[in-house]
Design an enzyme around this catalytic site. Structure first.
Site, PDB file in Angstrom:
ATOM      1  N   LYS A 134       7.129  16.765  -6.854  1.00  0.00           N
ATOM      2  CA  LYS A 134       8.098  15.720  -6.506  1.00  0.00           C
ATOM      3  C   LYS A 134       9.385  15.831  -7.309  1.00  0.00           C
ATOM      4  O   LYS A 134      10.439  15.424  -6.833  1.00  0.00           O
ATOM      5  CB  LYS A 134       7.475  14.335  -6.653  1.00  0.00           C
ATOM      6  CG  LYS A 134       6.419  14.083  -5.590  1.00  0.00           C
ATOM      7  CD  LYS A 134       6.288  12.617  -5.260  1.00  0.00           C
ATOM      8  CE  LYS A 134       5.452  12.447  -4.003  1.00  0.00           C
ATOM      9  NZ  LYS A 134       5.209  11.054  -3.656  1.00  0.00           N
TER      10      LYS A 134
ATOM     11  N   LYS B 120      -0.134  19.907   2.805  1.00  0.00           N
ATOM     12  CA  LYS B 120      -0.726  18.661   3.301  1.00  0.00           C
ATOM     13  C   LYS B 120       0.232  17.934   4.235  1.00  0.00           C
ATOM     14  O   LYS B 120       1.454  18.140   4.161  1.00  0.00           O
ATOM     15  CB  LYS B 120      -1.135  17.752   2.134  1.00  0.00           C
ATOM     16  CG  LYS B 120       0.007  17.113   1.377  1.00  0.00           C
ATOM     17  CD  LYS B 120      -0.480  15.931   0.542  1.00  0.00           C
ATOM     18  CE  LYS B 120       0.737  15.101   0.101  1.00  0.00           C
ATOM     19  NZ  LYS B 120       0.465  13.767  -0.319  1.00  0.00           N
TER      20      LYS B 120
ATOM     21  N   LYS C  86       5.255  13.004   4.480  1.00  0.00           N
ATOM     22  CA  LYS C  86       6.564  12.636   5.020  1.00  0.00           C
ATOM     23  C   LYS C  86       7.694  13.406   4.364  1.00  0.00           C
ATOM     24  O   LYS C  86       8.636  13.812   5.011  1.00  0.00           O
ATOM     25  CB  LYS C  86       6.830  11.137   4.803  1.00  0.00           C
ATOM     26  CG  LYS C  86       5.933  10.237   5.601  1.00  0.00           C
ATOM     27  CD  LYS C  86       6.367   8.804   5.469  1.00  0.00           C
ATOM     28  CE  LYS C  86       6.377   8.315   4.035  1.00  0.00           C
ATOM     29  NZ  LYS C  86       5.047   8.096   3.460  1.00  0.00           N
TER      30      LYS C  86
HETATM   31  N1  AQP Z   1      -2.288  14.568   3.897  1.00  0.00           N
HETATM   32  C1  AQP Z   1      -3.101  13.652   3.416  1.00  0.00           C
HETATM   33  N2  AQP Z   1      -4.430  13.736   3.648  1.00  0.00           N
HETATM   34  C2  AQP Z   1      -5.284  12.795   3.152  1.00  0.00           C
HETATM   35  N3  AQP Z   1      -4.861  11.728   2.439  1.00  0.00           N
HETATM   36  C3  AQP Z   1      -3.551  11.591   2.189  1.00  0.00           C
HETATM   37  N4  AQP Z   1      -2.824  10.669   1.523  1.00  0.00           N
HETATM   38  C4  AQP Z   1      -1.514  11.012   1.564  1.00  0.00           C
HETATM   39  N5  AQP Z   1      -1.356  12.162   2.254  1.00  0.00           N
HETATM   40  C5  AQP Z   1      -2.601  12.546   2.653  1.00  0.00           C
HETATM   41  C6  AQP Z   1      -3.404   9.476   0.898  1.00  0.00           C
HETATM   42  O1  AQP Z   1      -2.720   8.338   1.429  1.00  0.00           O
HETATM   43  C7  AQP Z   1      -2.706   7.302   0.422  1.00  0.00           C
HETATM   44  C8  AQP Z   1      -1.301   6.771   0.273  1.00  0.00           C
HETATM   45  O2  AQP Z   1      -0.506   7.787  -0.308  1.00  0.00           O
HETATM   46  P1  AQP Z   1       0.971   7.587  -0.830  1.00  0.00           P
HETATM   47  O3  AQP Z   1       1.184   6.218  -1.309  1.00  0.00           O
HETATM   48  O4  AQP Z   1       1.303   8.756  -1.685  1.00  0.00           O
HETATM   49  O5  AQP Z   1       1.696   7.654   0.551  1.00  0.00           O
HETATM   50  P2  AQP Z   1       2.900   8.426   0.988  1.00  0.00           P
HETATM   51  O6  AQP Z   1       3.934   8.425  -0.065  1.00  0.00           O
HETATM   52  O7  AQP Z   1       3.229   7.830   2.306  1.00  0.00           O
HETATM   53  O8  AQP Z   1       2.255   9.854   1.229  1.00  0.00           O
HETATM   54  P3  AQP Z   1       3.042  11.116   1.650  1.00  0.00           P
HETATM   55  O9  AQP Z   1       3.609  11.067   3.002  1.00  0.00           O
HETATM   56  O10 AQP Z   1       2.127  12.248   1.360  1.00  0.00           O
HETATM   57  O11 AQP Z   1       4.218  11.061   0.677  1.00  0.00           O
HETATM   58  P4  AQP Z   1       4.934  12.203  -0.010  1.00  0.00           P
HETATM   59  O12 AQP Z   1       5.408  13.118   1.086  1.00  0.00           O
HETATM   60  O13 AQP Z   1       6.055  11.496  -0.700  1.00  0.00           O
HETATM   61  O14 AQP Z   1       3.968  12.832  -0.940  1.00  0.00           O
HETATM   62  C9  AQP Z   1      -3.245   7.933  -0.850  1.00  0.00           C
HETATM   63  O15 AQP Z   1      -4.581   7.542  -1.038  1.00  0.00           O
HETATM   64  C10 AQP Z   1      -3.158   9.417  -0.589  1.00  0.00           C
HETATM   65  O16 AQP Z   1      -4.151  10.134  -1.298  1.00  0.00           O
END
Ligand code: AQP
Length: 337
Positions: A112, A198, A201
């Protein structure tokens, strides 16, 4: 006090909920509500760790709340992190129970911080570095027994247990529960466009499927999912892209379809076009239900907001009690609440 074991989890108000969030975490949140004392947060302090727009944060927080309710999370189990400022207070205390060296090992910070640097002129906030310690506070402040999260959070949960352990040792008391990670059967959903990473977003629009995705776009994204050239069909090996689609079909509850395509994969008769079509149908069945629920939720926005303000105040009482006890244990000053 409830005799049920406590479950805690949280999500950041950084935009839409995607099927990775859903299958990795939120689907489990909904199921666990039956048998556990569940506390689920929308963690807006965390959303400030990456470049963000102050005039959008509140809107994003409420929008995520409505989306969670549409997915089946009960409003009485939800709270907004900034309405419970004790999280930030415990974060500070925990900063003093976590070593700088250990925090430097967090791989999510490495990923990040690169994104943050690109997005905002080389700026990387201390908040981003400290995020896992705040996450430890989010969990431990409720003395949670279980934390349902995706696989990407394993390292942070390990750090949480380490902080709890260090605290307990220093105050010479088994005060904090060491929380256990709970994984769903789909703890890591991959991007359909690039299955080496993974679903997320921040990787960009084509790397995630929103749970409320418009039907045509959902179809387009699923039908263009990366699989493989076909020479692996029938072998022991399976490409990440194909494995991902099998995981998704099963996570949607279409077990018979999953098993049927698995047989076809093994005997070599599978056609990836049909397979992707089945994945699309499976996702669409959930997506249509969610979009329908969302309409109902949006018609009751005012009432839901009111419920969540109340539930945040109720949930805050648990956090206030923990802070009081932590201050007593560490020698900080306390006043009567
Ligand atoms: N790809 C994934 N597969 C399984 N679980 C996932 N989680 C996130 N991505 C995956 C789980 O979702 C929960 C919330 O995560 P967060 O608060 O990190 O949500 P986010 O920011 O919306 O997730 P993103 O899209 O993956 O954000 P970025 O791109 O910013 O990293 C958690 O329990 C997480 O494990």
């Amino acid at each position: 006090m409830s005799a049920k074991k406590r479950v805690l989890s949280a999500i950041q108000p950084t935009g839409e909920i995607h099927f990775g969030n859903y299958f990795g975490a939120v689907q489990n949140w909904v199921k666990l509500q039956e048998d556990y004392d569940c506390v689920y947060g929308v963690v807006d302090y965390h959303a400030m760790t990456m470049p963000f727009q102050p005039n959008k944060l509140r809107e994003n927080t409420w929008s995520l709340m409505f989306n969670l309710v549409a997915l089946g999370v009960k409003p009485e189990n939800l709270f907004i992190q900034s309405l419970v400022p004790e999280h930030a207070e415990l974060n500070w205390i925990f900063n003093c129970f976590c070593s700088y060296g250990r925090l430097q090992l967090m791989t999510q910070f490495k990923d990040k911080s690169q994104q943050s640097e690109t997005k905002s002129d080389g700026f990387i906030s201390v908040g981003l570095f400290d995020y896992p310690v705040l996450q430890a506070a989010d969990i431990l402040i409720y003395k949670a027994d279980f934390v349902p999260v995706g696989k990407d959070q394993d390292q942070h949960l390990e750090l949480t247990r380490m902080i709890a352990n260090r605290f307990n040792l220093q105050v010479d008391k088994d005060y904090f529960v060491l929380p256990k990670t709970l994984h769903s059967d789909a703890p890591k959903i991959r991007s359909l466009a690039d299955p080496t990473r993974k679903m997320s977003k921040s990787a960009g629009e084509k790397h995630y499927l929103s749970v409320f995705e418009e039907e045509k776009r959902l179809r387009k994204k699923v039908m263009s999912a990366v699989t493989d050239s076909g020479e692996m069909i029938g072998t022991e090996e399976m490409s990440e892209g194909v494995k991902n689609l099998f995981t998704i079909i099963k996570a949607c509850g279409h077990t018979d379809v999953h098993d049927d395509f698995m047989t076809r994969y093994k005997d070599g008769s599978i056609r990836y076009g049909d397979f992707k079509g089945a994945a699309y149908e499976a996702l669409l069945s959930l997506n249509s239900k969610f979009r329908e629920n969302k309409e109902e939720v949006m018609a009751n926005k005012k009432e839901i907001k009111y419920q969540i303000k109340n539930s945040s105040a109720e949930i805050r009482k648990i956090a206030q009690q923990t802070i009081k006890e932590v201050k007593d244990l560490t020698g900080l000053m306390n006043v009567k609440f």
